[in-house]
Design a protein around this motif. Structure first.
Motif, mmCIF file in Angstrom:
data_model
loop_
_atom_site.group_PDB
_atom_site.id
_atom_site.type_symbol
_atom_site.label_atom_id
_atom_site.label_comp_id
_atom_site.label_asym_id
_atom_site.label_seq_id
_atom_site.Cartn_x
_atom_site.Cartn_y
_atom_site.Cartn_z
ATOM 1 N N PHE A 12 32.253 -27.310 3.475
ATOM 2 C CA PHE A 12 32.029 -27.094 4.897
ATOM 3 C C PHE A 12 30.593 -26.672 5.193
ATOM 4 O O PHE A 12 29.920 -26.094 4.354
ATOM 5 C CB PHE A 12 32.993 -26.012 5.409
ATOM 6 C CG PHE A 12 34.426 -26.329 5.088
ATOM 7 C CD1 PHE A 12 35.161 -27.165 5.889
ATOM 8 C CD2 PHE A 12 35.026 -25.810 3.953
ATOM 9 C CE1 PHE A 12 36.477 -27.488 5.581
ATOM 10 C CE2 PHE A 12 36.345 -26.111 3.632
ATOM 11 C CZ PHE A 12 37.066 -26.958 4.453
ATOM 12 N N GLY A 17 34.257 -22.936 9.836
ATOM 13 C CA GLY A 17 34.969 -24.195 9.610
ATOM 14 C C GLY A 17 35.962 -24.077 8.469
ATOM 15 O O GLY A 17 37.089 -24.572 8.557
ATOM 16 N N GLU A 69 33.324 -30.464 10.888
ATOM 17 C CA GLU A 69 33.139 -29.261 10.067
ATOM 18 C C GLU A 69 32.961 -29.561 8.584
ATOM 19 O O GLU A 69 32.392 -28.760 7.851
ATOM 20 C CB GLU A 69 34.350 -28.325 10.228
ATOM 21 C CG GLU A 69 34.643 -27.900 11.644
ATOM 22 C CD GLU A 69 33.606 -26.958 12.194
ATOM 23 O OE1 GLU A 69 32.950 -26.263 11.401
ATOM 24 O OE2 GLU A 69 33.442 -26.921 13.423
#
Length: 78
Positions: A12, A17, A69
């Motif tokens: 990520f 996220g 993300e």
């Protein structure tokens, strides 16, 4: 020594996220867990969502829902 097994990892861009994916997966009983990013790869936030190789198909919904993300997708022995 801990035996390494093939795992599918999502990395990520940021910690928020990673936490959002963890919450999303737990609510929907999608397998996996947050782990530190292995040394073999690099990621911005240092966390990754890991599932066993044979369970990677469960992440299709996650990959669609959190496309913005997710920094990378990996298959590693972890």
């Amino acid at each position: 020594m801990i035996k390494k097994v093939p795992r599918y990892l999502l990395t990520f861009f940021n910690t928020s996220g990673a936490i959002a994916v963890e919450r999303f997966c737990k609510e929907r009983e999608i397998p996996g867990r947050l782990i530190p990013v292995p040394r073999e790869i690099s990621a911005s936030c240092g966390l990754s969502w890991a599932v066993l190789q044979e369970e990677k198909d469960c992440l299709e919904l996650v990959e669609r829902e959190f496309a913005e993300e997710i920094e990378g997708k990996w298959m590693l022995d972890v």
